[in-house]
Write a protein that holds these residues in place. Structure first.
Motif, mmCIF file in Angstrom:
data_model
loop_
_atom_site.group_PDB
_atom_site.id
_atom_site.type_symbol
_atom_site.label_atom_id
_atom_site.label_comp_id
_atom_site.label_asym_id
_atom_site.label_seq_id
_atom_site.Cartn_x
_atom_site.Cartn_y
_atom_site.Cartn_z
ATOM 1 N N THR A 332 0.832 -1.212 0.000
ATOM 2 C CA THR A 332 0.000 0.000 0.000
ATOM 3 C C THR A 332 0.862 1.255 0.000
ATOM 4 O OG1 THR A 332 -0.186 -0.125 2.424
ATOM 5 C CG2 THR A 332 -1.958 -1.113 1.138
ATOM 6 N N SER A 333 2.058 1.175 0.615
ATOM 7 C CA SER A 333 2.975 2.317 0.597
ATOM 8 C C SER A 333 3.448 2.610 -0.820
ATOM 9 C CB SER A 333 4.185 2.047 1.499
ATOM 10 O OG SER A 333 3.791 1.897 2.838
ATOM 11 N N VAL A 334 3.666 1.556 -1.607
ATOM 12 C CA VAL A 334 4.100 1.730 -2.998
ATOM 13 C C VAL A 334 3.057 2.514 -3.788
ATOM 14 C CG1 VAL A 334 4.579 0.536 -5.165
ATOM 15 C CG2 VAL A 334 5.562 -0.326 -3.039
ATOM 16 N N VAL A 335 1.801 2.092 -3.699
ATOM 17 C CA VAL A 335 0.723 2.740 -4.456
ATOM 18 C C VAL A 335 0.589 4.208 -4.060
ATOM 19 C CG1 VAL A 335 -1.752 2.734 -4.921
ATOM 20 C CG2 VAL A 335 -0.519 0.567 -4.751
ATOM 21 N N SER A 336 0.687 4.467 -2.766
ATOM 22 C CA SER A 336 0.464 5.829 -2.273
ATOM 23 C C SER A 336 1.666 6.744 -2.485
ATOM 24 C CB SER A 336 0.121 5.778 -0.779
ATOM 25 O OG SER A 336 -1.054 5.034 -0.570
ATOM 26 N N THR A 337 2.796 6.185 -2.927
ATOM 27 C CA THR A 337 3.997 6.992 -3.131
ATOM 28 C C THR A 337 4.180 7.410 -4.584
ATOM 29 O OG1 THR A 337 4.999 5.707 -1.331
ATOM 30 C CG2 THR A 337 6.475 7.084 -2.568
ATOM 31 N N ILE A 338 3.379 6.865 -5.499
ATOM 32 C CA ILE A 338 3.513 7.213 -6.917
ATOM 33 C C ILE A 338 3.436 8.724 -7.154
ATOM 34 C CG2 ILE A 338 2.503 6.941 -9.217
ATOM 35 C CD1 ILE A 338 1.658 4.131 -8.443
ATOM 36 N N PRO A 339 2.511 9.456 -6.487
ATOM 37 C CA PRO A 339 2.469 10.907 -6.724
ATOM 38 C C PRO A 339 3.775 11.622 -6.405
ATOM 39 C CG PRO A 339 0.473 10.193 -5.602
ATOM 40 C CD PRO A 339 1.405 9.018 -5.612
ATOM 41 N N TYR A 340 4.566 11.063 -5.471
ATOM 42 C CA TYR A 340 5.794 11.737 -5.055
ATOM 43 C C TYR A 340 6.821 11.805 -6.185
ATOM 44 C CZ TYR A 340 9.182 13.438 -1.663
ATOM 45 O OH TYR A 340 10.069 14.224 -0.979
ATOM 46 N N ALA A 341 6.688 10.901 -7.156
ATOM 47 C CA ALA A 341 7.662 10.861 -8.252
ATOM 48 C C ALA A 341 7.500 12.028 -9.222
ATOM 49 C CB ALA A 341 7.531 9.540 -9.012
ATOM 50 N N GLN A 342 6.444 12.817 -9.081
ATOM 51 C CA GLN A 342 6.135 13.823 -10.097
ATOM 52 C C GLN A 342 6.863 15.155 -9.896
ATOM 53 O OE1 GLN A 342 4.621 12.079 -12.308
ATOM 54 N NE2 GLN A 342 4.292 10.525 -10.728
ATOM 55 N N MET A 412 -0.565 9.656 3.728
ATOM 56 C CA MET A 412 -1.275 9.201 2.529
ATOM 57 C C MET A 412 -2.435 10.128 2.179
ATOM 58 S SD MET A 412 -1.449 5.076 2.987
ATOM 59 C CE MET A 412 0.021 4.050 2.837
ATOM 60 N N VAL A 413 -3.161 10.580 3.197
ATOM 61 C CA VAL A 413 -4.267 11.516 2.960
ATOM 62 C C VAL A 413 -3.731 12.802 2.343
ATOM 63 C CG1 VAL A 413 -6.043 12.917 4.075
ATOM 64 C CG2 VAL A 413 -5.685 10.547 4.807
ATOM 65 N N LEU A 414 -2.626 13.318 2.879
ATOM 66 C CA LEU A 414 -2.013 14.530 2.337
ATOM 67 C C LEU A 414 -1.530 14.327 0.907
ATOM 68 C CD1 LEU A 414 0.053 15.754 5.434
ATOM 69 C CD2 LEU A 414 -2.008 16.819 4.484
ATOM 70 N N SER A 415 -1.047 13.117 0.605
ATOM 71 C CA SER A 415 -0.551 12.816 -0.744
ATOM 72 C C SER A 415 -1.685 12.874 -1.769
ATOM 73 C CB SER A 415 0.094 11.426 -0.752
ATOM 74 O OG SER A 415 0.656 11.142 -2.006
ATOM 75 N N SER A 416 -2.837 12.311 -1.412
ATOM 76 C CA SER A 416 -3.992 12.368 -2.314
ATOM 77 C C SER A 416 -4.463 13.810 -2.491
ATOM 78 C CB SER A 416 -5.126 11.507 -1.754
ATOM 79 O OG SER A 416 -6.203 11.452 -2.661
ATOM 80 N N LEU A 417 -4.479 14.559 -1.391
ATOM 81 C CA LEU A 417 -4.862 15.971 -1.453
ATOM 82 C C LEU A 417 -3.912 16.758 -2.345
ATOM 83 C CD1 LEU A 417 -6.514 18.429 -0.459
ATOM 84 C CD2 LEU A 417 -4.973 18.543 1.519
ATOM 85 N N PHE A 541 -5.789 6.744 -7.272
ATOM 86 C CA PHE A 541 -4.955 5.617 -6.860
ATOM 87 C C PHE A 541 -4.568 5.733 -5.387
ATOM 88 C CE2 PHE A 541 -3.041 4.386 -11.259
ATOM 89 C CZ PHE A 541 -4.228 3.746 -11.565
ATOM 90 N N THR A 542 -4.148 6.927 -4.987
ATOM 91 C CA THR A 542 -3.707 7.145 -3.618
ATOM 92 C C THR A 542 -4.850 6.967 -2.625
ATOM 93 O OG1 THR A 542 -2.120 8.749 -4.480
ATOM 94 C CG2 THR A 542 -2.443 8.720 -2.113
ATOM 95 N N ALA A 543 -6.034 7.437 -2.994
ATOM 96 C CA ALA A 543 -7.198 7.283 -2.121
ATOM 97 C C ALA A 543 -7.539 5.802 -1.931
ATOM 98 C CB ALA A 543 -8.398 8.035 -2.701
#
Length: 564
Positions: A332-342, A412-417, A541-543
């Motif tokens: 689940t950490s992998v899925v939620s970290t995808i936005p960080y790559a941008q 994770m919530v902050l990442s989706s936001l 995805f992150t949500a």
């Protein structure tokens, strides 16, 4: 009597499972603590300065001197950063199974310096070659020679290899300087992860401000040479503190291979898979009963097998279970970290298209805006330590304030936001380009201030403080003691795999949306692209990842009671 008191004092002063640089039991008064930790934090500041001096503006170098398209460059950046984040698993394995953390750090630093040196050389050759081609051919779109290009990418991946050995071991070695058996030092170790991240953010911010400016406005060779110099200084600082460190016993003695010990649990459990647990005298103690309730299959390793097969110890079985329980959290950490790559790819490329003047006559390089992440961390870490945690302790009545998993979930919530905010800002940028008739003028500056991007960068810093630091502390704390480098490598590998997944998504979406003459989401002309659609997809995805994480975290059982 005096001799007995002296021996008791020595025992009380010594740290269990640690030795000093001479191989003698490490004393609390003479080794470790913050005194040693600051040396180790210093070497990490230098390493992060070097790494971000290369990575933060890499997409500009690839689309500039190397002449790659935006989509290709983004995939290359994600592949490299993903490799750099996956390789710590290999580096941690070598450290925990063979060399020890200290030796691995030294060897990895030397590889790192070699890679940075060759990277600087390759950039000199590339710039000289381009200059020569343009003089002879008068061709502004000249590209570097093939073999020089190969040297550049080989050097780049040498840096990734060096980082792979350096990154998991340095942080684990820093945390090793605090005795978890001492209540005061245990609290200090929790603070170590926060101040560690704050300090290395200073190195990252300085690198983004100074090195990126040099790369964009002076010379790429000098821009790669400065990180090389900092890495040399970091290694010298690390060696200078050698006599103050606490070394895990495995670092100074013959290695006891924990991988073989834990791997045997899976082998014995498989051989005993047909046996019943109910008649085993091995399950009398509470810990073994807990093992049975959580993962019955592995608990069968406690049983004596057929043909005189020796059972595994309760400790070995619990260590194996601890690793297995981490896998769903890791996924689940992998899925939620995808936005960080941008932030190092599309955030930077978007910044190129807008008005970047922050003072009369001064235009900020787009990659330098990543310094806002560091600024956010400088604000967030003291706020977290001095305001959030005391309030959380009052509410929850727990020494830790909130659990490590709760901290990760908040990130994770902050990442989706953050992806929602990034999508809205990109929609605004596209709308402004359309209003001013600049859709087909990719080189024109869109009359929209780069300050619109501030919220998404500041949110990245907050995400780091909650999710990234929480993940590192969680994986360090929840793995067996001998495998703590592996634990930190797992947290880093989540980011690495996320970068690979990001690159894969970009490749697939670019193909699907760009075929048959359509405008790709990642069109080289960003005014005709739809990066905002990609951000909305990542927010979803992150949500979903967070909802899965929420369910899994409720089922997770901590290895230590004080974390419940």
């Amino acid at each position: 009597m005096a001799i007995a008191e002296e021996e008791a004092a020595l025992i009380e002063d010594s740290v269990s499972d640690s030795v000093d640089h001479r191989g003698l039991p490490a004393g609390k008064s003479s080794t470790g603590g913050w005194r040693s930790a600051w040396y180790i934090i210093g070497v990490e500041v230098g390493e992060r300065f070097a790494y971000f001096g290369i990575g933060s503006n890499l997409i500009t170098y690839l689309t500039g001197p190397l002449g790659q398209s935006t989509a290709t460059a983004a995939v290359n950046v994600n592949t490299w950063s993903g490799t750099a984040s996956i390789l710590p698993v290999l580096g941690a394995f070598i450290a925990d199974a063979y060399l020890g953390r200290y030796r691995t750090i030294v060897v990895a630093s030397l590889i790192y310096i070699l890679g940075l040196g060759l990277l600087t050389l390759s950039s000199i050759l590339i710039l000289m070659g381009l200059s020569e081609q343009r003089q002879h051919n008068r061709n502004a779109s000249a590209k570097p020679f093939f073999w020089v290009n190969i040297l550049f990418f080989c050097s780049l991946y040498l840096v990734a290899i060096g980082q792979g050995g350096h990154k998991p071991c340095v942080q684990a070695f820093g945390a090793d300087q605090f005795d978890v058996g001492d209540p005061k030092e245990r609290i200090s170790r929790g603070s170590f992860f926060n101040w560690w991240f704050l300090s290395l953010s200073a190195g990252i911010t300085l690198s983004i401000i100074v090195v990126v400016y040099v790369q964009d406005n002076v010379n790429w060779a000098l821009g790669f040479g400065i990180p090389c110099l900092f890495m040399v200084m970091a290694l010298a600082l690390f060696l200078f503190g050698r006599k103050t460190y606490r070394y895990p016993r495995g670092d100074r003695e013959e290695k006891n291979n924990a991988f073989a010990r834990i791997g045997r649990v899976f082998l014995v459990a498989f051989k005993n898979r047909k046996l019943k647990l109910t008649h085993s005298g091995q399950l009398e103690d509470g810990s073994s009963k807990k093992c049975k309730g959580q993962l019955e299959f592995l608990a069968k390793a406690l049983l004596p097998g057929e043909g005189g097969l020796e059972p595994c110890s309760s400790r070995d079985v619990e260590d194996a279970m601890a690793l297995v329980r981490l896998i769903p959290i890791w996924i689940t950490s992998v899925v939620s970290t995808i936005p960080y790559a941008q932030y190092a790819t599309f955030f930077t490329k978007q910044g190129v298209t807008v008005d970047r003047k922050i003072l009369p006559g001064f235009e900020i390089p787009p990659a330098s805006f990543q310094a806002l992440i560091g600024l956010s961390i400088f604000i967030s870490v003291p706020t977290y330590e001095r305001v959030f945690l005391p309030l959380a302790r009052l509410i929850t009545k727990k020494p830790s304030g909130i659990t490590m998993l709760q901290r990760i979930g908040a990130g994770m919530v902050l990442s989706s936001l953050n992806m929602v905010v990034a999508a809205l800002v990109e929609m605004k940028r596209l709308e402004t380009a359309k209003e001013h008739g600049l859709v087909d003028r990719p080189d024109a500056t869109i009359p929209m201030s780069i300050w619109w991007f501030v919220p998404q960068y500041l949110l990245l810093g907050m995400i780091d403080v909650f999710s990234l630091v929480g993940t590192q502390e969680f994986f360090y704390d929840q793995v067996p003691t001998e495998l703590r480098s592996i634990g930190l490598a797992l947290s880093l590998s989540a980011m690495g795999l996320a970068s690979f997944l990001s690159g894969f998504l970009i490749t697939v979406i670019n193909w699907a949306t760009g075929k048959n003459g359509g405008d790709s989401w990642f069109n080289t002309n960003l005014n005709r692209a739809h990066v905002d659609y990609f951000y909305w997809l990542l927010a979803a995805f992150t949500a979903i990842g967070f909802l899965a994480f929420l369910l899994l975290s409720r089922l997770y059982v901590y290895r230590r009671v004080d974390q419940v």
